[in-house]
Design a protein around this motif. Structure first.
Motif, short mmCIF file in Angstrom:
data_model
loop_
_atom_site.label_atom_id
_atom_site.label_comp_id
_atom_site.label_asym_id
_atom_site.label_seq_id
_atom_site.Cartn_x
_atom_site.Cartn_y
_atom_site.Cartn_z
N LEU A 1 0.76 -1.35 0.20
CA LEU A 1 0.02 -0.11 0.10
C LEU A 1 0.64 1.25 0.04
O LEU A 1 1.77 1.18 0.85
CB LEU A 1 -0.67 -0.06 1.03
CG LEU A 1 -1.87 1.04 1.46
CD1 LEU A 1 -2.77 1.30 0.26
CD2 LEU A 1 -2.57 1.08 2.85
N LEU A 2 0.52 1.84 -0.95
CA LEU A 2 1.43 3.27 -1.03
C LEU A 2 0.24 4.56 -0.61
O LEU A 2 -0.89 4.49 -1.04
CB LEU A 2 1.69 3.76 -2.40
CG LEU A 2 3.01 3.21 -2.87
CD1 LEU A 2 3.10 3.62 -4.37
CD2 LEU A 2 4.07 3.57 -2.22
N LEU A 3 0.84 5.67 0.36
CA LEU A 3 0.08 6.55 0.61
C LEU A 3 0.72 7.72 0.09
O LEU A 3 1.85 8.09 0.55
CB LEU A 3 -0.31 6.67 2.10
CG LEU A 3 -1.48 6.19 2.74
CD1 LEU A 3 -1.45 6.46 4.14
CD2 LEU A 3 -2.48 6.81 2.39
N LEU A 4 0.05 8.47 -0.58
CA LEU A 4 0.60 9.57 -1.11
C LEU A 4 -0.15 11.12 -0.96
O LEU A 4 -1.35 11.08 -1.32
CB LEU A 4 0.88 9.52 -2.72
CG LEU A 4 1.60 8.22 -3.19
CD1 LEU A 4 0.61 7.31 -3.88
CD2 LEU A 4 2.47 8.17 -4.37
N ASP A 5 0.50 12.11 -0.69
CA ASP A 5 -0.05 13.27 -0.17
C ASP A 5 0.35 14.47 -1.23
O ASP A 5 1.40 14.86 -1.33
CB ASP A 5 0.55 13.81 0.96
CG ASP A 5 -0.52 14.76 1.59
OD1 ASP A 5 -1.50 15.23 0.88
OD2 ASP A 5 -0.31 15.30 2.74
N GLU A 6 -0.65 14.47 -2.25
CA GLU A 6 -0.38 15.70 -3.33
C GLU A 6 1.09 15.25 -4.11
O GLU A 6 1.76 16.05 -4.26
CB GLU A 6 -0.28 16.90 -2.80
CG GLU A 6 -1.42 17.41 -2.16
CD GLU A 6 -2.54 18.16 -2.81
OE1 GLU A 6 -2.35 18.19 -4.14
OE2 GLU A 6 -3.22 18.48 -2.44
N PRO A 7 1.31 14.00 -4.81
CA PRO A 7 2.67 13.78 -5.42
C PRO A 7 3.04 14.63 -6.53
O PRO A 7 4.13 14.59 -6.83
CB PRO A 7 2.46 12.13 -5.58
CG PRO A 7 1.00 11.87 -5.77
CD PRO A 7 0.30 12.97 -5.03
N VAL A 8 2.35 15.33 -7.06
CA VAL A 8 2.31 16.10 -8.13
C VAL A 8 2.33 17.66 -8.15
O VAL A 8 2.52 18.51 -8.99
CB VAL A 8 1.29 15.76 -9.52
CG1 VAL A 8 1.51 14.40 -9.93
CG2 VAL A 8 0.01 16.22 -9.16
N ALA A 9 2.20 17.92 -6.66
CA ALA A 9 2.20 19.44 -6.51
C ALA A 9 3.40 19.98 -6.93
O ALA A 9 4.66 19.53 -6.62
CB ALA A 9 1.92 19.43 -4.83
N GLY A 10 3.56 21.16 -7.71
CA GLY A 10 4.59 21.80 -8.12
C GLY A 10 5.51 21.16 -9.20
O GLY A 10 6.36 21.73 -9.58
N LEU A 11 4.85 20.45 -9.70
CA LEU A 11 5.59 19.50 -11.02
C LEU A 11 5.07 20.38 -12.41
O LEU A 11 3.68 20.59 -12.24
CB LEU A 11 5.28 18.05 -11.02
CG LEU A 11 5.98 17.06 -9.80
CD1 LEU A 11 5.90 15.71 -10.11
CD2 LEU A 11 7.56 17.71 -9.47
#
Lengths: 270, 233
Positions: B154-164
């Motif tokens: 299980l992966l938990l990601l918090d806004e992984p593309v913010a700022g990209l």
């Protein structure tokens, strides 16, 4: 040979030993503190140390027995404050450090008067290093070295990304508290020799210089430790040769090293 | 068997409830996007799922052999990390921390696993590079490799593309979908980008201080919650 000459004085040899060990510890702990944006804690602690040292002396207690518990307590408190979002951490540290300084100065002036003592506390004196200091520095150094070698992966994780470390089951708060407590002891031990106003530079200069040139956590940590020890020896030798105050000389050596490393970093294009 | 089942979760800051009535489950292979406006409690929920914040009420049940410290977490980047002196390999290796147990140092297997995950991200040749010298997209891939070191489930990601930038954003989404489909790793992601969520996710959890929607993507497309979110933009 100038070093051999210095070591022939027992008090100076003791001061060198304590100073070397404290410099090593300060550089290691400082790397983590600087990267976690806790640099100001060292400064706050040294002022609290000054205040409690003044009170201990005035009341005739053994300085270390009073100062170490007080500063350790302050370290844990400062850590809590700087992590809580309600109070502004930097402002709280400034309050505590200037408050402790003021109380220290008041106590000293009410008891012995503003004399050599205050100057010694503020800017340090190698004559104040006692046998107890030496024993305690050896113990402290052993503790810090053990912490950094045995828990290196965890220290890296907690320094780089506390949330991630906590999410993967690391007790980050424990390591933070340990760092703060060891920093407190380092500050107290180094304070009387380096001076309350100068000791925090031992925590901050070596890692900052190392970061100008090195780019991995391991190399920054190792370089910072080596640099701190080197600067201490250089500073002490200069202090002996030119009869300058020891604390200030060590800090001056650190400033020079920072300059050299900053230049080196520029030349290497970093 | 579900990996994670949450029942009637609520969270509060200083006695004030910020999120209530959240009930959802994550099955192996799911791709769940958590959407909602700013301040709707998305990041709070993630912190709760990781055990970084105690829920004020409700339960989080982990099953299917998943332990809490085995969740691969990709946090929002902080300013502090952007100028941190660390090599790419040091960062990725720290993902193996949860397998350390009583050991003090990483084993050869830990190092191999870290290299394997760097390779999955196409970052192996940058192993010795300094983390702060990488581009935003590369940094996120390093953090993703670290998260993968910590989990296989299980992966938990918090806004992984913010700022990209758009290209890096697309690459990140594709990588995540690939990991999700090929390796069967369940993905739970907080996202601002509803359109991308609709394209990639299998399930949607829509929050607005309470649970507004939970279910499959097809149902979400027809829901009032989506209409309101789009109308509010």
């Amino acid at each position: 040979m100038i070093i051999a000459e210095m070591l022939s004085y027992p008090f100076l040899a003791r001061a060198m030993l304590v100073g070397l060990l404290v410099s090593l510890c300060a550089a290691l702990l400082g790397t983590s503190l600087v990267l976690k944006r806790f640099s100001m804690i060292g400064d706050g602690l040294s002022h609290v140390g000054f205040g409690s040292l003044a009170i201990a002396t005035a009341l005739g207690y053994a300085p270390l027995a009073v100062t170490i518990p007080v500063v350790v307590l302050a370290a844990v408190l400062l850590l809590r404050i700087s992590q809580s979002s309600r109070i502004r951490g930097d402002a709280a540290i400034a309050l505590i450090s200037s408050g402790a300084l003021a109380i220290g100065v008041l106590v000293v002036s009410l008891t012995s008067g503003m004399n050599m003592n205050v100057s010694n506390y503020m800017f340090g004196s190698i004559l104040t290093v006692s046998r107890a200091d030496a024993a305690l520095s050896v113990a402290l150094c052993a503790a810090v070295l053990a912490l950094f070698t045995l828990f290196y992966p965890r220290i890296f994780a907690v320094t780089f990304d506390e949330d991630f470390a906590r999410a993967t089951g690391t007790r980050a708060q424990l390591y933070n508290t340990l760092l703060a407590v060891l920093t407190a002891v380092t500050v107290v031990l180094g304070m009387r020799m380096m001076g309350a106003l100068l000791i925090s530079s031992l925590l901050i200069f070596p890692p900052l210089s190392a970061m100008r040139v090195f780019r991995s956590f391991r190399s920054v940590t190792l370089c910072s430790a080596a640099l701190s020890v080197g600067c201490f020896i250089l500073g002490m030798v200069c202090s002996y040769a030119f009869e300058t105050p020891s604390g200030a000389s060590v800090v001056a050596a650190n400033i020079a090293a920072f300059g050299v490393f900053a230049l080196l970093g520029k030349l290497l294009g970093r | 068997m579900a990996l994670m089942i949450c029942r009637d979760l609520s969270f509060a800051y200083g006695g004030e409830t910020v999120l209530r009535g959240v009930s959802f489950s994550v099955e192996p292979g799911d791709y769940l996007c958590i959407v909602g406006e700013n301040g709707s409690g998305k990041s709070t929920l993630i912190k709760g799922l990781l055990g970084l914040k105690e829920p004020a009420g409700g339960t989080i049940e982990l099953s299917g052999g998943l332990e809490r410290r085995e969740i691969g977490y990709l946090p929002q980047q902080t300013a502090l990390q952007r100028d941190f002196p660390a090599s790419v390999f040091e960062v990725v290796l720290s993902g193996r921390l949860n397998g350390l147990g009583r050991r003090c140092f990483y084993s050869r297997e830990d190092r191999r696993e870290a290299e394997r995950n760097l390779e999955r991200m196409g970052m192996l040749e940058l192993k010795k590079r300094c983390y702060q010298e990488l581009s935003g997209g590369q940094q996120q891939r390093v953090l993703l490799a670290r998260a993968l070191c910590a989990t296989g489930k299980l992966l938990l990601l918090d806004e992984p593309v913010a700022g990209l930038d758009p290209v890096a954003t697309g690459e990140m989404y594709n990588l995540l979908k690939l990991i999700n489909l090929c390796d069967g790793v369940a993905v739970v992601m907080v996202s601002h980008d509803v359109e991308a969520a609709l394209r990639y996710a299998t399930h949607i959890l829509h929050l607005g201080h309470e649970q507004l929607f939970f279910g499959g993507v097809a149902d979400y497309r027809r829901s009032d919650a989506l209409r309101r979110l789009r109308g509010g933009c």
